[in-house]
Design an enzyme around this catalytic site. Structure first.
Site, PDB file in Angstrom:
ATOM      1  N   CYS A   1      45.996  43.254  56.184  1.00 10.61           N
ATOM      2  CA  CYS A   1      46.973  44.886  56.521  1.00 10.61           C
ATOM      3  C   CYS A   1      46.942  45.394  55.688  1.00 10.61           C
ATOM      4  O   CYS A   1      47.876  44.848  54.878  1.00 10.61           O
ATOM      5  CB  CYS A   1      47.764  44.968  57.470  1.00 10.61           C
ATOM      6  SG  CYS A   1      48.918  45.935  58.258  1.00 10.61           S
TER       7      CYS A   1
ATOM      8  N   CYS B   1      46.239  53.403  59.309  1.00  8.36           N
ATOM      9  CA  CYS B   1      45.660  52.441  58.478  1.00  8.36           C
ATOM     10  C   CYS B   1      44.669  52.460  58.028  1.00  8.36           C
ATOM     11  O   CYS B   1      44.011  53.270  57.229  1.00  8.36           O
ATOM     12  CB  CYS B   1      44.231  52.509  60.133  1.00  8.36           C
ATOM     13  SG  CYS B   1      43.620  50.564  60.364  1.00  8.36           S
TER      14      CYS B   1
HETATM   15  N1  LIG Z   1      44.958  45.934  63.604  1.00 14.31           N
HETATM   16  C1  LIG Z   1      44.426  45.827  62.962  1.00 14.31           C
HETATM   17  C2  LIG Z   1      44.520  45.081  61.080  1.00 14.31           C
HETATM   18  C3  LIG Z   1      45.752  46.333  61.104  1.00 14.31           C
HETATM   19  C4  LIG Z   1      45.204  47.393  59.785  1.00 14.31           C
HETATM   20  C5  LIG Z   1      46.012  47.779  59.238  1.00 14.31           C
HETATM   21  N2  LIG Z   1      46.940  48.771  60.282  1.00 14.31           N
HETATM   22  C6  LIG Z   1      46.010  48.246  57.832  1.00 14.31           C
HETATM   23  O1  LIG Z   1      46.808  49.242  57.252  1.00 14.31           O
HETATM   24  O2  LIG Z   1      45.124  47.341  57.351  1.00 14.31           O
HETATM   25  C7  LIG Z   1      43.658  44.653  62.938  1.00 14.31           C
HETATM   26  O3  LIG Z   1      43.594  44.232  64.011  1.00 14.31           O
HETATM   27  O4  LIG Z   1      42.013  44.235  62.190  1.00 14.31           O
END
Ligand SMILES: N[C@@H](CCC[C@H](N)C(=O)O)C(=O)O
Length: 297
Positions: free
Chosen positions: A76, A224
């Site tokens: 993340c 993200c």
């Molecule tokens: N939901 C994702 C993990 C989170 C990613 C995040 N918000 C970022 O900033 O990289 C998963 O389950 O892979």
């Protein structure tokens, strides 16, 4: 509240993050606690970054990443920037090495307050992403949604940034697609045995793109970080962009992604503290601190 631990509500360019400090305890954030916190408007989050005591010598902490649905993720990017900002404020240090499920991560706070995270090496082999069946070329895999002869989205580039990503290239505005409808279908498509984060990307120049992401385990998010990295490396890999890309995210603002010659992907962007409190990692019961925001300035 039985075992309260400190936490901070923060955001990384609009990606809603709770940073929970479990150092000195053997407790973990229970999936049901995560889900309980995610459904309350005050504590709604995309990821909880749970800071634990280090496991591997030379690392500052072990960080567990919990999605809003209670599942765990390997990476993340936006949350890691929040962890760096919180720990830099606490310790005065600027450089950190963290361990996560996906391996070791180096990160540092810059003099201008932005945080750079070395997101490690992207993986493109189908087993690493993972995909359910072999694809020799993961720059564009056979996958589409919509009518068979006029798909709405098709041929995504796929990559692992420590977590699985599919990037669908679009020529129109990323907001003109019903990602709330297609996202869950694609996240759970059988081609992705561990599910996947689903991103729409529109290249706006050799050094810029707009993205919108349906996050695995969290849904539509304001940003993200790992998706921005996956989109940037996929852009470079397919000849759509160079190796340094400013990625504009839905909540507004940009992440700067640099895919270095040594294959490491560096992500730079801001992190913002909102408020602090305590929570019970077993149940998700929480209380806000009384201190006004100005007291932390
Ligand atoms: N939901 C994702 C993990 C989170 C990613 C995040 N918000 C970022 O900033 O990289 C998963 O389950 O892979």
């Amino acid at each position: 509240m039985t075992h309260p631990i400190p936490f901070a509500r923060m955001n990384g360019l609009g990606n809603e993050i709770l940073v929970a400090d479990l150092r000195g305890t053997s407790a973990r954030v229970a999936p049901e606690a995560a889900r309980a916190l995610a459904v309350r408007s005050e504590t709604h989050f995309d990821q909880i970054m749970a800071i634990h005591d280090p496991v591997t010598p030379g690392t500052f902490a072990y960080v567990r990443i919990h999605n809003a649905d209670g599942t765990e993720a390997g990476a993340c990017g936006n949350g890691t920037r929040c962890v760096v900002q919180a720990l830099a404020a606490e310790t005065g240090r600027r450089d950190f090495v963290f361990e996560t499920r996906a391996g070791l991560l180096e990160a540092f706070e810059r003099a201008d307050g932005l945080v750079t995270v070395d997101m490690g090496l992207p993986r493109f082999d189908w087993q690493a992403i993972p995909l359910a069946e072999p694809f020799a070329d993961t720059r564009a895999i056979e996958l589409q949604i919509g009518p068979i002869d006029a798909p709405v989205l098709h041929s995504p580039s796929v990559a692992s940034m420590g977590n699985p990503h599919a990037v669908f290239w679009v020529s129109g505005d990323v907001w003109s697609y019903a990602l709330d409808r297609f996202g869950p279908i694609l996240e759970n498509h059988p081609i992705f045995p561990d599910r996947a984060n689903i991103t729409l990307a529109r290249v706006t120049s050799a050094g810029s793109m707009d993205i919108r992401t349906w996050e695995r385990g969290a849904g539509l998010t304001g940003a993200c970080g790992s998706a921005a990295c996956a989109a940037a490396v996929s852009g470079a890999r397919t000849g759509r962009t160079g190796r340094t890309v400013a990625v504009a995210v839905p909540a507004g603002g940009e992440l700067l992604i640099e895919w270095r010659g040594d294959d490491h992907v560096l992500m730079t962007g801001p992190a913002e503290w909102e408020w602090s409190g305590t929570l019970d990692p077993a149940t998700g019961a929480f209380a806000r601190d009384e201190a006004p925001a100005e007291a932390r300035a």
